[in-house]
Design a protein around this motif. Structure first.
Motif, short mmCIF file in Angstrom:
data_model
loop_
_atom_site.label_atom_id
_atom_site.label_comp_id
_atom_site.label_asym_id
_atom_site.label_seq_id
_atom_site.Cartn_x
_atom_site.Cartn_y
_atom_site.Cartn_z
N ILE A 4 0.85 -1.19 0.00
CA ILE A 4 0.00 0.00 0.00
C ILE A 4 0.89 1.24 0.00
N THR A 22 -3.03 3.40 8.70
CA THR A 22 -3.28 2.29 7.77
C THR A 22 -2.71 1.00 8.32
N CYS A 26 -4.91 -2.31 8.97
CA CYS A 26 -4.54 -3.61 8.40
C CYS A 26 -4.42 -4.66 9.49
N ALA A 33 0.43 -6.42 5.29
CA ALA A 33 0.69 -5.34 4.33
C ALA A 33 2.00 -4.63 4.63
N LEU A 52 -2.33 -1.02 -3.88
CA LEU A 52 -3.35 -0.03 -3.52
C LEU A 52 -2.70 1.31 -3.23
N LEU A 54 -3.63 4.82 -1.37
CA LEU A 54 -4.58 5.41 -0.43
C LEU A 54 -4.27 6.90 -0.34
N LYS A 83 -10.31 1.21 7.24
CA LYS A 83 -10.79 -0.18 7.18
C LYS A 83 -11.88 -0.31 6.13
N LEU A 86 -10.33 -0.25 2.68
CA LEU A 86 -9.68 -1.53 2.37
C LEU A 86 -10.73 -2.57 1.97
N LYS A 87 -11.86 -2.58 2.66
CA LYS A 87 -12.93 -3.51 2.34
C LYS A 87 -13.52 -3.19 0.96
N SER A 89 -12.12 -1.81 -1.49
CA SER A 89 -11.13 -2.08 -2.52
C SER A 89 -10.90 -3.57 -2.73
N PHE A 91 -9.65 -5.76 -0.42
CA PHE A 91 -8.51 -6.31 0.29
C PHE A 91 -8.88 -6.88 1.67
#
Length: 93
Positions: A4, A22, A26, A33, A52, A54, A83, A86-87, A89, A91
């Protein structure tokens, strides 16, 4: 393990704090990550090396044309918002 890249305007203050946030997000989601941070100017050229990107919502258009997934957050210091990004996207579940 996913890679990331967190980007902000200068690549120092906000992106460093977002990097730490981040990493917490994670960990909470059980995602392995590697999180790096950089200024927007470097982020676009380095995007292909990451899974990714961000960034803040106002910088998303900077990454138009890159093949890497880009996630935007309004509050880069919110673990819950990261979070969710991330969901969304794909991941995290």
């Amino acid at each position: 393990m996913i890679k990331i890249l967190v980007c902000c305007a200068s690549g120092s203050g906000t992106s460093m704090l977002t990097k730490l946030t981040t990493e917490k997000a994670c960990k909470a989601l059980g995602i392995e990550a590697t999180v790096s941070h950089a200024p927007i100017s470097e982020g676009k050229s380095a995007a292909r090396n990451y899974d990714l990107i961000l960034t803040a919502k106002n910088f998303v258009n900077t990454f138009n044309g890159v093949s890497t997934k880009v996630a935007a957050v309004k509050n880069p210091l919110s673990v819950d918002e990261i979070k969710a990004a991330l969901k969304e996207s794909g991941f995290a579940d």
